[in-house]
Enzyme design. Structure first.
Site: not given
Ligand code: NAI
Ligand code: MG
Length: 491
Positions: A260, A393, A185, A294
Site C-alpha cells: 500500500e 505525493e 517492524k 496515504c
C-alpha cells in the site's frame, strides 16, 4: 507550554520490544531516541534492533506457527482472543491516544479517532475469521474437489509512522484471524503504540510468539525482516521507493507481498455539486493528520463554471487553519520529523519558484514550541497537471486546484498520475456518479463523501504505483491466506 499531565505519558521510559512473549532490548544494546514532533524533544527511547534481533523474532514466530496452538486453534477461538484485544484497547484508550499523539504530533482528537478505528479492526476481524469458507467444486465423475483457506505462515508487517495504531490493526487483525503468526517492524519515528498493542495482545491471551515486535531503522531491521527466508509473506504500507526495496528483498525468497504505497488522490467537483456539503470535506481530506495520509485528497478538480467560487471558498477556509502542539488540538499538529518538514517545504518552494499561484496559507500558532516540526497549510490554484506537486505525493498540508471543462477532461485529469488509491466525486447527477465512478482508476471511490479512515469493513488498496493487494474488510482475509485445493478420487 505548561504542564500537560495527560500527554506526559511515557516520560523517560526505555521501551522494549516484544519477542516470544518477552520484553527485550536489542542484542547490541543500541537505542533510538523517541522525539515528540510538537517540540522536537526526546522523551523516551526504543531498541535499535538489527539482523540478529530480527532472526530471533522470526524464529519465535516460526516456532509459534509450527509447534504452537495458534494455526490449529478453531477460527472462532482466535476470534474471541482478538475480540478480547479490542476490549483491552478500549479500556486503555486514553493512554493509547495520548501516546500516539505525543509520538506523532497529531492532535489528540485524531489520536482518539485512531484508537476508535483500532478497536473496530480487532472487533471486525475477531468476528470475521470464522466466516471465511472454502468451496466444493464440481469435477470429474468419481471425484470430489474442495478448497481450504490456509494461513501463509509467518507474516512480516512493516508499518509506517502516519497511523501506526490503525495500520497495525488492519494488518494484525487480518493476519492473526487467519492463523498466521506475526513479526511487526514499526517505523523508527513512531513505535510506541505498536509495543503497547503487542503487550495487550499477550494480556488478551494471544499465545507467546504469535505477535512479535522488533523496533529499529528501516535500512537495518526493516531490510533484514523483508528479506528473511523464514518469513512467508510481507505486508507493507509506506513510500513507493521503500516498497520497491521491500519487494526486491522478498523476491530473493520468492515471497508474496501486499503493498500500500500512497496516492495522489483526486476529488472531482462538478458544477451541480452541493458545495456546502463538499467544502468542509475537501479541506479535511488534505488537512487531517497534517496531510500525512496515504488517502489524502491532495488534488481538487473543479468544473470551470464554479472554479472561482470553490477556489475562493477554499482560500478563505485555508487562511483560518492553524497548526499547533498535539495537546492544543488545533486543525493540525506538527509533521512527523524535521526530514518530513524539509521535504514538504522544498516541494512547496519549488512550486512557488515555478510560478504556481499560492491562493492562501494557514498559520502556525504563536505558542507552538520553536523546536516543533510545524508547517502552515498552503493552497495552490491553477496547477499545471504535469507539475511535480500535481504528480508526486507531498504528504503535507498542501492542496492543489485544477480547473476542468466537462466529464471527459475530469476523468482524464483524475487518471493523469501514476497513482490510483482513492477518488471523490461530487455531483448530484446520478447517471454521472456511476459513469465517473467506473472510469476513475482508484481502489476506493466515494460519491458525495470522502474518507478512507473509517470503514474498517471497506476493501482498500491501489492500482499502479499505489500498490497491489487489498486490505481491510473481508478482502484482507484472502490476502492473508492461500487457497489449498484437495481432490479425492473415490470412483
Ligand atoms: P518509508 O516508506 O521509508 O517508511 C515506512 C516504513 O518502512 C518504516 O517502518 C521504515 O522503517 C521502513 N523502511 C524504510 N526503509 C526500509 C527498507 N529498506 N527495508 C524495509 N523497511 C524499510 O517512508 P519515509 O521515508 O518515512 O517517508 C517518505 C515518504 O513516504 C513520505 O513523504 C510519504 O510520501 C511516503 N509515505 C507514505 C505512507 C503511506 O501511508 N502510504 C506512510 C509513510 C510514508
Ligand atoms: Mg516520534
Amino acid at each position: 507550554m505548561g504542564a500537560h499531565i495527560s500527554t506526559d505519558v511515557a516520560d523517560g521510559r526505555a521501551f522494549q520490544q516484544l519477542v516470544n512473549g518477552k520484553h527485550a532490548d536489542a542484542l547490541s544494546g543500541e537505542r533510538i531516541d523517541v522525539l515528540c514532533p510538537s517540540d522536537g524533544k526526546a522523551f523516551a527511547s526504543i531498541p535499535a534492533s538489527g539482523e540478529a534481533d530480527v532472526g530471533l523474532a522470526v524464529g519465535a514466530a516460526r516456532h509459534a506457527f509450527e509447534a504452537g496452538p495458534w494455526p490449529a486453534m478453531p477460527a472462532f477461538e482466535r476470534g474471541r482472543l482478538l475480540t478480547r484485544l479490542s476490549r483491552l484497547v478500549e479500556e486503555n484508550a486514553t493512554e493509547l491516544a495520548a501516546l500516539e499523539s505525543r509520538d506523532t504530533g497529531k492532535p489528540l482528537r485524531q489520536g482518539r479517532a485512531d484508537v476508535t478505528a483500532a478497536i473496530r479492526y480487532y472487533e471486525f476481524y475477531g468476528g470475521a475469521g470464522d466466516k471465511i469458507h472454502g468451496q466444493t467444486i464440481p469435477f470429474l465423475e468419481g471425484y470430489t474437489a474442495l478448497t481450504l483457506r490456509e494461513p501463509h505462515g509467518v507474516v512480516a508487517g512493516i508499518i509506517p509512522w502516519n497511523y501506526p495504531l490503525q495500520i497495525l490493526a488492519r494488518v494484525a487483525g487480518a493476519a492473526l484471524a487467519m492463523g498466521n503468526t506475526l513479526v511487526v517492524k514499526p517505523a523508527e519515528d513512531a513505535s510506541l503504540t505498536t509495543i503497547r498493542i503487542a503487550e495487550l495482545a499477550l494480556e488478551a491471551g494471544i499465545p507467546a510468539g504469535v505477535f512479535n515486535v522488533v523496533t529499529g531503522y528501516g535500512a537495518t531491521a526493516g531490510a533484514a525482516l523483508s528479506g528473511h527466508p523464514g518469513v512467508d509473506y510481507v505486508t507493507f504500507t509506506g513510500s513507493p521507493a521503500t516498497g520497491t526495496a521491500i519487494q526486491q528483498a522478498a523476491a530473493r525468497n520468492n515471497r508474496g507481498v501486499t503493498m500500500e504505497l500512497g496516492g495522489k488522490s483526486p476529488q472531482i467537483v462538478f458544477a451541480d455539486a452541493d458545495l456546502d456539503r463538499a467544502l468542509p470535506v475537501l479541506v479535511n481530506a488534505v488537512i487531517q493528520n497534517g496531510g500525512q495520509t496515504c488517502s489524502a485528497g491532495s488534488r481538487v478538480l473543479i468544473e470551470r463554471p464554479v472554479y472561482d467560487r470553490v477556489a475562493n471558498a477554499l482560500a478563505e477556509r485555508f487562511s483560518k487553519l492553524v497548526a499547533g502542539p498535539h495537546e492544543a488540538d488545533l486543525d493540525l499538529g506538527a509533521l512527523i520529523s524535521a526530514k518530513q518538514r524539509h521535504r514538504v517545504a522544498a516541494m512547496v518552494a519549488d512550486a512557488e519558484a515555478a510560478g504556481i499561484p499560492v491562493l492562501s496559507r494557514g498559520s502556525v500558532s504563536n505558542d507552538a514550541p520553536s523546536g516543533g516540526y510545524y508547517f502552515a497549510p498552503v493552497l495552490f490554484g491553477d496547477v499545471p497537471p504535469d507539475a511535480p506537486i500535481a504528480q508526486e505525493e507531498i504528504f503535507g498540508p498542501v492542496l492543489s486546484l485544477f480547473p476542468f471543462e466537462g466529464e471527459e477532461e475530469a476523468v482524464r485529469l483524475a487518471n493523469s498520475t501514476d497513482y490510483g488509491l482513492v477518488a471523490g466525486i461530487w455531483t448530484l447527477d446520478g447517471a454521472r456518479q456511476h459513469r465517473v465512478a467506473k472510469r476513475v482508476r482508484a481502489g476506493q471511490v466515494f460519491v458525495n463523501a470522502y474518507g478512507a479512515g473509517g470503514g474498517v469493513e471497506l476493501p482498500f488498496g491501489g492500482f499502479r504505483r499505489s500498490g497491489h493487494g487489498r486490505e481491510k474488510g473481508f478482502e484482507a482475509l484472502y490476502d492473508m491466506s492461500a487457497t489449498k485445493t484437495i481432490v479425492f478420487n473415490h470412483g
